[in-house]
Design a protein around this motif. Structure first.
Motif: not given
Length: 312
Positions: A224-225, A229-231, A241-244
């Motif tokens: 988690t970022l 977001g997260a990768i 996958a990744g999400v902003r």
């Protein structure tokens, strides 16, 4: 739809079994700066609720899953309040939990300011280890575990029985017991650190490199970022996958990582793609940071897009 199986005692078999430290959380929001010695600051908002592993448990229950929690409670006012709220208010099975005399329920105070929060905690190690508290874990589709320096036999027992174990561990564990934590990942289906933790565990200098390293150790690696977001990498399906992060007004980030993890578990059990799982978890966490607290801020299933609703 999956059937509601029952244990010999008549209780329904849980979808998710959880073990970890529980806290009574008190959160203050609206601070313009950190407190300074000798000064008093008035805040614009305050809330309280069970915290720690309870954040995960409440979020899962609100997403429509049957939840069983093994946690230590103090035999005090805050412990009694947390037990009643979790059991009666949120429908969480506490038959694997225990209340201890002369042991205070841990308390955490969260101070939210400058887009982040600082935590102050009072607590003592629980009287019993997780294995002593749990014994043989109940059958469940998934389990959530907080890893410490000592291996927990119940995790291996659950994994051997086909339970998908989702694990996390804190920054302090990475600093002191990184190798011991990583050695336990073969018994886990997923590992869910934040970016600072992931880099500390792997020795890598970026969350992306840390994700690659972790993906060699566990089938589902997620980093988690925070607001970024997260990768994730899922070796079982071959997906990446990744999400902003969503641009939302953040009031209190306490417990947002737990809410993210709970939504990820729910979407995984619903059989969704990795990208869908991350989007669902990201939306749940984004809703939680707009409210005060961790467990109290966890969204309900009807608050979220219906794309990845867990099958019942």
């Amino acid at each position: 739809m999956h059937p509601a199986h029952s244990t010999p005692s008549g209780r329904q078999t849980p979808d998710v079994f959880l073990s970890g430290l529980l806290f009574y959380d008190i959160g203050f929001t609206g601070l313009e700066s950190a407190p300074t010695p000798g000064a008093e600051i008035w805040t614009k908002g305050m809330g309280s609720s069970p915290g720690g592993i309870a954040n995960f448990a409440v979020a899962l229950s609100r997403l429509g899953l049957r939840v069983s929690l093994a946690a230590a409670f103090g035999d005090d006012l805050t412990g009694a309040y947390c037990r009643q709220l979790l059991s009666d208010g949120e429908g969480i099975d506490l038959s694997r939990s225990r209340s201890y005399a002369n042991w205070p329920t841990p308390v955490t105070v969260s101070l939210a300011y400058d887009g982040d929060r600082a935590l102050i905690t009072h607590g003592q190690p629980p009287p019993d280890s997780p294995d002593e508290l749990i014994g043989t874990p109940p059958p469940a589709r998934a389990a959530v575990a907080h890893l410490g320096p000592e291996p927990q036999q119940w995790i291996r027992t659950a994994a051997d029985a086909g339970t998908l174990v989702f694990a996390d561990a804190g920054w302090e564990q990475a600093e002191r017991w990184g190798d011991e934590i990583l050695a336990q990942l073969p018994d886990c289906h997923a590992f869910l650190p934040n970016e600072a933790e992931a880099m500390a565990y792997t020795g890598e200098d970026s969350p992306y490199a840390a994700l690659e390293a972790l993906s060699e150790l566990v089938p589902l690696a997620v980093v988690t970022l925070g607001a970024g977001g997260a990768i994730a990498v899922d070796r079982a399906t071959g997906e990446r996958a990744g999400v902003r992060g969503l641009d939302v007004p953040a009031l209190d980030s306490t417990g947002a990582g737990d809410v993210f993890g709970a939504a990820l578990v729910a979407a995984t059990l619903a059989g969704r793609s990795l990208a869908e799982r991350l989007r669902f978890a990201n939306q749940a966490a984004s809703l939680s940071v707009q409210r005060i607290g961790g467990a109290a801020a966890a969204p309900f299933l009807q608050d979220l897009e219906p794309l990845v609703q867990p099958e019942q």
